[in-house]
Motif scaffolding. Structure first.
Motif, short mmCIF file in Angstrom:
data_model
loop_
_atom_site.label_atom_id
_atom_site.label_comp_id
_atom_site.label_asym_id
_atom_site.label_seq_id
_atom_site.Cartn_x
_atom_site.Cartn_y
_atom_site.Cartn_z
N VAL A 7 -3.76 17.46 -4.53
CA VAL A 7 -4.59 16.71 -5.59
C VAL A 7 -5.90 16.36 -4.98
O VAL A 7 -5.89 15.94 -4.13
CB VAL A 7 -3.66 15.32 -5.59
CG1 VAL A 7 -4.15 14.96 -6.94
CG2 VAL A 7 -1.99 15.62 -5.97
N LYS A 59 -0.06 9.41 -13.90
CA LYS A 59 -0.10 11.35 -13.93
C LYS A 59 0.74 12.15 -12.66
O LYS A 59 1.32 12.97 -13.16
CB LYS A 59 -1.66 11.40 -13.81
CG LYS A 59 -2.71 11.29 -14.89
CD LYS A 59 -3.66 11.32 -15.15
CE LYS A 59 -3.90 10.55 -16.38
NZ LYS A 59 -5.36 11.61 -16.90
N LEU A 60 1.07 11.52 -11.27
CA LEU A 60 1.38 12.63 -10.88
C LEU A 60 3.24 12.23 -10.65
O LEU A 60 3.70 13.57 -10.36
CB LEU A 60 0.89 11.92 -8.85
CG LEU A 60 -0.19 12.63 -8.79
CD1 LEU A 60 -0.52 11.84 -7.57
CD2 LEU A 60 -0.85 13.21 -8.79
N PHE A 68 3.29 15.93 -2.25
CA PHE A 68 1.78 15.62 -2.46
C PHE A 68 1.16 15.55 -1.58
O PHE A 68 1.52 15.30 -0.74
CB PHE A 68 1.86 14.58 -3.45
CG PHE A 68 2.22 14.65 -4.38
CD1 PHE A 68 1.86 15.58 -6.06
CD2 PHE A 68 3.90 14.40 -5.19
CE1 PHE A 68 2.30 15.77 -6.91
CE2 PHE A 68 3.77 14.30 -6.52
CZ PHE A 68 3.23 15.43 -7.60
N LEU A 70 -2.95 14.81 -0.70
CA LEU A 70 -4.32 14.19 -1.86
C LEU A 70 -4.95 14.43 -0.42
O LEU A 70 -4.95 14.33 0.85
CB LEU A 70 -3.70 12.68 -1.24
CG LEU A 70 -2.75 12.13 -2.06
CD1 LEU A 70 -2.67 10.72 -2.52
CD2 LEU A 70 -2.64 12.87 -3.78
#
Length: 242
Positions: A7, A59-60, A68, A70
């Motif tokens: 992300v 949103k994630l 994830f 980041l």
């Protein structure tokens, strides 16, 4: 082993795409060429860190993606740290790399808030309330402790004042230590420090607004840099996700 989703997180007054302009210029396409398909969520451009992190979490985490990695530029790194600490109860964030993030704040945020002039007034107007959270005093007061199960890494960027584009040069000279025109090198260090790259703050994301110069390494090869950073974030997340 589940491969984490990378992300990319934009900074203060940032965006994902504005007309033909991408915040991370060409980076998404470059990452897709090496089989990394990043998410690029947009958060309130001048929101507080908590507000931006809450939008990011929504949103994630509305998907069932289990892991994830980041990667945050500038204020995006502060949003990520807040999200990891306060808004990730399922512990889906596995790694974070911040790039020129003002973890200890930037003296320029204070300068914009306290100085007179049309530019300062305009930045205050469009930057409130987020700008207030980027001062050294505000950043020192934040309670965002690291999480033991997340791998934190960071990069800083720097150019001497003479290498900065003319519009960044006064800001770089106003900071009493090495900086990239907006963020001091010392403030950008968090977790495992991966080093300093030769770039200004905006050049980092592909917008080189100074004249090309081979001697000073301008323009900075941002596509190679972000490709490496995404790979490092992925590798760190995979180590923690076996």
């Amino acid at each position: 082993m589940v491969r984490p989703v990378v992300v990319l997180l934009h900074g203060f007054l940032g965006f994902v795409k504005w007309g033909p302009f991408e915040y991370f210029r060409g980076v998404k396409d470059a990452l897709c060429h090496v089989d990394i398909d990043p998410l690029t969520p947009e958060v309130p451009t001048a929101g507080t860190i908590a507000e931006r992190a809450e939008v990011l979490a929504h949103k994630l985490f509305r998907s069932n993606t289990p892991a994830f990695a980041l990667v945050g530029h500038s204020m995006g790194g502060l949003d990520a740290r807040y999200l990891i600490t306060h808004l990730d109860p399922d512990r889906r964030i596995k790694s974070l790399i911040t790039v020129s993030t003002p973890h200890q704040g930037s003296p320029l945020a204070r300068w914009f808030l306290e100085s007179r002039g049309p530019i300062q007034a305009y930045i205050r107007h469009i930057g409130d309330p987020g700008l207030r959270e980027l001062t050294p005093e505000a950043c020192r007061a934040m309670h965002i402790p690291d999480r033991d199960d997340v791998h934190y890494m960071s990069y800083a960027s720097c150019r001497p004042p003479g290498e900065l584009p003319f519009w960044l040069r006064p800001y770089g000279r106003a900071i009493d230590e090495d900086n990239d025109g907006l963020v001091p090198v010392s403030s950008a260090q968090w977790g495992q420090f991966r080093g300093v790259v030769r770039s200004d703050h905006i050049e980092l994301i592909g917008w080189s607004l100074g004249l090309p110069d081979a001697q000073s390494g301008r323009p900075f090869d941002h596509l190679a840099f972000w490709t490496r950073v995404a790979a490092e974030a992925t590798a760190a997340a995979e180590r923690d996700n076996i």
